[in-house]
Structure formats: C-alpha cells, structure tokens
Scaffold this active site. Structure first.
Site, mmCIF file in Angstrom:
data_model
loop_
_atom_site.group_PDB
_atom_site.id
_atom_site.type_symbol
_atom_site.label_atom_id
_atom_site.label_comp_id
_atom_site.label_asym_id
_atom_site.label_seq_id
_atom_site.Cartn_x
_atom_site.Cartn_y
_atom_site.Cartn_z
ATOM 1 N N VAL A 104 0.955 6.248 4.739
ATOM 2 C CA VAL A 104 2.513 5.940 4.562
ATOM 3 C C VAL A 104 3.507 6.708 5.199
ATOM 4 C CG1 VAL A 104 4.354 5.528 2.901
ATOM 5 C CG2 VAL A 104 1.924 5.005 2.374
ATOM 6 N N PHE A 149 5.501 -1.486 1.207
ATOM 7 C CA PHE A 149 4.503 -2.409 1.058
ATOM 8 C C PHE A 149 3.610 -2.711 2.333
ATOM 9 C CE2 PHE A 149 7.988 -3.710 -1.990
ATOM 10 C CZ PHE A 149 7.370 -3.852 -3.141
ATOM 11 N N LEU A 150 3.433 -1.715 3.169
ATOM 12 C CA LEU A 150 2.527 -1.904 4.306
ATOM 13 C C LEU A 150 1.251 -2.037 4.029
ATOM 14 C CD1 LEU A 150 1.683 1.320 5.113
ATOM 15 C CD2 LEU A 150 4.082 1.056 5.849
ATOM 16 N N GLU A 169 -2.514 -1.610 5.706
ATOM 17 C CA GLU A 169 -3.214 -0.700 6.614
ATOM 18 C C GLU A 169 -3.767 -1.605 7.809
ATOM 19 O OE1 GLU A 169 -6.333 2.005 5.527
ATOM 20 O OE2 GLU A 169 -5.285 2.497 3.762
ATOM 21 N N ASN A 206 0.773 -4.840 -6.623
ATOM 22 C CA ASN A 206 -0.505 -4.497 -6.097
ATOM 23 C C ASN A 206 -1.527 -4.919 -7.065
ATOM 24 O OD1 ASN A 206 0.248 -3.383 -3.535
ATOM 25 N ND2 ASN A 206 -0.393 -1.195 -4.259
ATOM 26 N N PHE A 239 -4.925 -14.162 -0.316
ATOM 27 C CA PHE A 239 -5.629 -13.207 -1.356
ATOM 28 C C PHE A 239 -6.459 -13.889 -2.236
ATOM 29 C CE2 PHE A 239 -4.350 -8.728 -0.759
ATOM 30 C CZ PHE A 239 -3.686 -8.907 0.460
ATOM 31 N N GLY A 257 -15.548 -12.371 -1.938
ATOM 32 C CA GLY A 257 -16.243 -11.485 -1.162
ATOM 33 C C GLY A 257 -16.776 -10.353 -1.932
ATOM 34 N N CYS A 314 -5.070 2.180 -1.900
ATOM 35 C CA CYS A 314 -4.200 1.558 -2.820
ATOM 36 C C CYS A 314 -4.887 0.726 -4.143
ATOM 37 C CB CYS A 314 -3.459 0.806 -2.080
ATOM 38 S SG CYS A 314 -2.279 2.049 -0.856
ATOM 39 N N ARG A 330 -12.061 4.707 2.375
ATOM 40 C CA ARG A 330 -11.861 5.001 1.089
ATOM 41 C C ARG A 330 -12.228 3.713 0.310
ATOM 42 N NH1 ARG A 330 -6.398 7.986 1.778
ATOM 43 N NH2 ARG A 330 -6.287 6.059 2.872
HETATM 44 C C1 UDX Z 1 -2.400 -3.038 -0.115
HETATM 45 C C2 UDX Z 1 -1.140 -3.934 -0.044
HETATM 46 O O1 UDX Z 1 -1.558 -5.484 0.485
HETATM 47 C C3 UDX Z 1 0.113 -3.346 0.425
HETATM 48 O O2 UDX Z 1 1.303 -4.262 0.202
HETATM 49 C C4 UDX Z 1 0.403 -2.335 -0.344
HETATM 50 O O3 UDX Z 1 1.504 -1.448 0.221
HETATM 51 C C5 UDX Z 1 -1.114 -0.920 -0.137
HETATM 52 O O4 UDX Z 1 -1.924 -1.940 -0.480
HETATM 53 P P1 UDX Z 1 -4.065 -2.447 1.981
HETATM 54 O O5 UDX Z 1 -4.642 -1.546 0.937
HETATM 55 O O6 UDX Z 1 -3.900 -2.063 3.211
HETATM 56 O O7 UDX Z 1 -2.466 -3.056 1.403
HETATM 57 O O8 UDX Z 1 -5.170 -3.648 2.245
HETATM 58 P P2 UDX Z 1 -4.840 -5.535 1.967
HETATM 59 O O9 UDX Z 1 -4.886 -6.026 3.222
HETATM 60 O O10 UDX Z 1 -4.066 -5.619 0.817
HETATM 61 O O11 UDX Z 1 -6.377 -5.475 1.333
HETATM 62 C C6 UDX Z 1 -6.948 -5.035 0.240
HETATM 63 C C7 UDX Z 1 -8.174 -5.145 0.073
HETATM 64 O O12 UDX Z 1 -8.539 -6.552 -0.562
HETATM 65 C C8 UDX Z 1 -9.251 -5.145 1.161
HETATM 66 O O13 UDX Z 1 -10.555 -4.346 0.791
HETATM 67 C C9 UDX Z 1 -9.462 -6.622 1.467
HETATM 68 O O14 UDX Z 1 -10.867 -6.878 2.005
HETATM 69 C C10 UDX Z 1 -9.520 -7.203 0.066
HETATM 70 N N1 UDX Z 1 -9.252 -8.570 0.225
HETATM 71 C C11 UDX Z 1 -7.829 -9.056 0.339
HETATM 72 C C12 UDX Z 1 -9.953 -9.518 -0.493
HETATM 73 O O15 UDX Z 1 -11.268 -9.022 -0.992
HETATM 74 N N2 UDX Z 1 -9.721 -10.908 -0.601
HETATM 75 C C13 UDX Z 1 -8.481 -11.257 -0.109
HETATM 76 O O16 UDX Z 1 -8.314 -12.583 -0.381
HETATM 77 C C14 UDX Z 1 -7.611 -10.524 0.254
#
Ligand code: UDX
Length: 438
Positions: free
Chosen positions: A11, A153-154, A156, A212, A253, A257, A264, A331
């Site tokens: 971040v 809200f970013l 990775e 989240n 989302f 899987g 996060c 992680r």
């Molecule tokens: C998340 C939030 O999206 C972001 O707004 C916040 O600031 C930080 O946490 P991030 O951890 O980078 O971001 O990943 P994200 O793209 O949200 O995915 C999180 C996890 O969910 C991943 O392991 C992804 O594979 C999983 N995922 C996501 C699913 O299993 N299914 C989905 O439909 C979407």
C-alpha cells in the site's frame, strides 16, 4: 504538496508512486534500511505491474525519495500517510503497534500543521487512538494535527491502475478543513472524475472492513454453492452467470475455486469478526466466510485423492502459486495450503509460478520448484491449476498431458473449457462443474 508516507509495503509504495506521479513531493519512510537502500536504486522489493517504471520516472523527476529517518519524512510534510502493516494477533485482532509507532513519530517529528491519514486497514476506533497518541507525544514543533481515515481499495496486480483511477475516494474526517486538504491532495484524480465520499471517521474505518468482508462473502458463497453443484450435477459457472445477470447481485467475485488468499481478505475478515466480538455485536457470518474458504482447499485435495487413490509417492504439479495472477505474493495463497496438505499425505509436490516461485519456496521449503509449467507436469500423476495466470491458460494441452504420467487435471480456478478437456482425453475435475472422465 509535501507528503510523507510511513511504510513502504504494497500500500505504502503504491501510494508513494501514485502521489508523486500526480505532482506531489513525496518522501517514503521505512524502518528497514535494506528496503530503503533497494528503493533508492528504484528497485521495488515485490512485483507489481508498472510499479518499477513509475518509481523510476518519479524518482528521476525529483518527486519521490526514500529514507529510513522518520524526521526526514515528516519535515515540512502537510500530509502524512500511515501505511504500515496491521497483521493479525493470535486472537485474530489487528496488531496496531506499527500504527502507534508511526503516530508517535509524527508527534515527534512533524514541524507544522499536519493531516495524518490512516491508509492501512484498521478497526473502527483506531483514529481516536491515533489522535490521542499525537496529543500525548507531541514534542512542540508540530502544529495543529488532524486525523483522517482514507482507506485504500487497491488490488494487488492492478494497484497502480486502481490508485490512479480509483472507483471512489473515501474520506472520513472531523473538520471541513481536513476534508478540503484531502480534496486538494487528490485534486488531479478528482478532476479526472474520481468520486469522493465524505463520511465521519468511524464510518470510513468500518466501510473498508465491510467492503473486504463482503467481497470475501461473495467468494465463499459461490464456493459453498460449488460443493452443492458437484453433488447435484449442476454447473456453478452457469449458476453464477444467472446470479450475475441480476444487477442487484453482480457477476464479479462469484468465481468458484480454491478460495481467497493474499494479505487482506483473510486478515480483514478475522479482524472484523474480532472487532464485532469485542464490541459485543454478534456477527457469526464472518466466521463462516473463513470456514468455507478453508473447505475450498480441502475439496481440491479430496479431488486429488479421488483421482489418484493413494497419493503417497505420486507427483502432483501445482500450476500457479501466487494467491492470484499478476503478483508474486504468496501470503495465504491457497496453492501453498494445498501443497502442505498434499505433502502431509505423502505426495511429491512440484510447483511453478511465473512470478511467485521464489517466495513460495521460502514459505514452503518442501515444495519443489520447476522452471516452467511443462517441466512441473513431466511425470506428474496430477496437475492442479491453482492460479489463473494467462500463461497457464495458454499452455499447449497436448504437450502438457503427454508429458504427464496420468492425464489428470484438477482445475481449482475453472480455467479450462470442459469440452476441450474431453477432446484432449483428460480426466478433468473442475470446481463446481461436472467431472469429465477420460
Ligand atoms: C483485495 C480487495 O479487492 C481490495 O479492494 C483491497 O484493498 C485489498 O484486498 P487483493 O487482495 O489484491 O485485493 O485481491 P482480490 O483481487 O480482491 O482477490 C482476493 C482473492 O480472492 C484472490 O485470492 C482471488 O483469487 C480470490 N477470488 C477473487 C476468488 O477466489 N474468486 C473471485 O471471484 C474473485
């Protein structure tokens, strides 16, 4: 505007680069001298698309520099961002010692009126404690200090893009002056159309956890549904499409899987549950989200066992180790949770990831690392798709399966088309969709 950023993690570093890119004078501060030395060479210590380039540009333009000296970062700063880690304690609550430490440094080193911005995800009530720390520890030179909650809200893998083109800028503050300072800071993004939401501070703090946890809830909902589809013969992808066609639900989302990982979601769901418990507000739904998430890895492991009978001595190849594509972050990666389970069962586990192999090896030393996907699959009795990298989707299936001992694929991300698997003669175990036997 002169801006200090405390913490150069995912971040903090993205905050540094994006604020410098829109013209502010930014100083990033981290306790870790080695990290600072590496950043001074323009070399981020983790992979994030576009970050290295943006660091290079902004550092060259004299807009961004790094220091391990908090005094240097605070000197003259009108705004100081707190972007330090908030890892879970054994109880599940967020450990806020680094936040307190950052606040003490502001109180000691700030030398003018300052807005202190909570960017790290913190439980509701933290700003009040930061404010109290600033007052208790003020050393004299610091002028009027205001605390603001401005959660990030970013994501990775698209953090730079998210940071420069945010869906919304959430500002929780107590005074018009603090809101205006933040609007001035973000003016270049606001002019491009980024909507601003102004709230009180507890609302902003709570909203970040609420977002989240809700996204994690969607993922766990669809994963529980996947188990039901597997038992009833339904197809979870089609069910998710139907659900997603309702605007009130939305399709994003809802990809079944191996579940969510990363820094996060696991930490924030747990911290939110702990916060609710501490405040005496029963919220058991949050515990269920995490429980279903763990079951998603168990379910994939059961498929491997079902496909191979006894896994002892058999080779299982995990394609994708990062918790999601576009990052080297492992992680809480579901792939590593699965690796540990399979290793416990006696399997030989070999993994490949386009970016995350070195981190995976450091996290799970028993995991063998292959230089590419085909190498990982050679003589494997089963391949498990753990992360939906484009590179993995584009693999030559014929080449992959002909190198394998058995043509068995467990698809933990529903990356492949079942029809193609049928044609290729693969024994295919997708997630929440009918099994295809070879
Ligand atoms: C998340 C939030 O999206 C972001 O707004 C916040 O600031 C930080 O946490 P991030 O951890 O980078 O971001 O990943 P994200 O793209 O949200 O995915 C999180 C996890 O969910 C991943 O392991 C992804 O594979 C999983 N995922 C996501 C699913 O299993 N299914 C989905 O439909 C979407």
């Amino acid at each position: 505007m002169k801006v200090g950023v405390v913490g150069t993690g995912h971040v903090g570093l993205v905050t540094c680069a994006s604020l410098a890119a829109v013209g502010h004078d930014v100083v990033g501060n981290d306790l870790d001298e080695e990290k600072v030395a590496q950043l001074r060479r323009g070399d981020p210590w983790f992979y994030e698309p576009g970050l290295k380039e943006l660091l290079g540009e902004t550092m060259q333009a004299g807009k961004l520099r790094f220091t391990s000296d908090p005094g240097e970062a605070m000197s003259g700063a009108e705004v100081v961002f707190i972007c330090v880690g908030t890892p879970p304690r054994a109880s599940g609550e967020a450990n806020l010692i680094a936040v307190e430490h950052a606040a003490r440094n502001v109180a000691k080193h700030a030398d003018r009126d300052v807005v202190v911005v909570e960017k790290s995800t913190v439980p509701a009530g933290t700003a009040q404690r930061v404010k109290r720390t600033l007052e208790r520890e003020r050393s004299g030179a610091m002028g009027h200090a205001e605390v603001v909650s401005n959660p990030e809200f970013l994501r990775e893998g698209s953090a730079i893009e998210d940071s420069l083109n945010p869906d919304r800028i959430l500002i929780g503050a107590e005074s018009r002056a603090a809101f205006d300072k933040m609007r001035e800071l973000y003016a270049p993004l606001i002019e491009k159309g980024a909507p601003v939401i102004e709230t009180d501070i507890p609302t902003a703090e709570l909203a970040k956890h609420a977002c989240n946890a809700f996204l994690a809830l969607k993922i766990s909902y669809v994963n529980a549904l996947a188990r039901l589809c597997e038992k009833s013969g339904g197809d979870v992808v089609a069910v998710a499409d139907v659900m997603g066609s309702d605007d009130r639900i939305g399709r994003s989302f809802l990809n079944a899987g191996l579940g969510y990982g990363g820094y996060c979601f696991p930490k924030d769901v747990q911290a939110f549950e702990s916060l609710a418990a501490r405040l005496g507000s029963d919220f058991p739904l949050l515990g269920e989200i995490a429980r279903i998430n763990d079951q998603s890895v168990d379910a994939a492991c059961e498929k491997v066992v079902e496909a191979l009978w006894n896994v002892e001595g058999k080779k299982v190849a995990l394609l994708g180790l990062a918790f999601k594509p576009g990052t080297d972050d492992v992680r809480n990666a579901p792939a590593l949770a699965l690796a540990r389970k399979l290793l416990l069962e006696g399997a030989r586990v070999v993994g490949y990831d386009p970016e995350g192999s070195a981190n995976a090896k450091a996290d799970c030393p028993q995991l063998e690392i292959a230089p590419d996907a085909y190498d990982a699959a050679t003589d494997a009795h089963c391949v498990v798709i753990c992360t939906e990298w484009a590179e993995i989707k584009e693999l030559d299936l014929g080449k992959l399966t002909s190198a394998m001992a058995y043509p068995v694929i467990v698809d933990g991300r529903n990356l492949f088309d079942p029809e193609e698997m049928k044609k290729a003669g693969v024994s295919y175990y997708p997630t929440g969709r009918p099994h295809i036997s070879s």
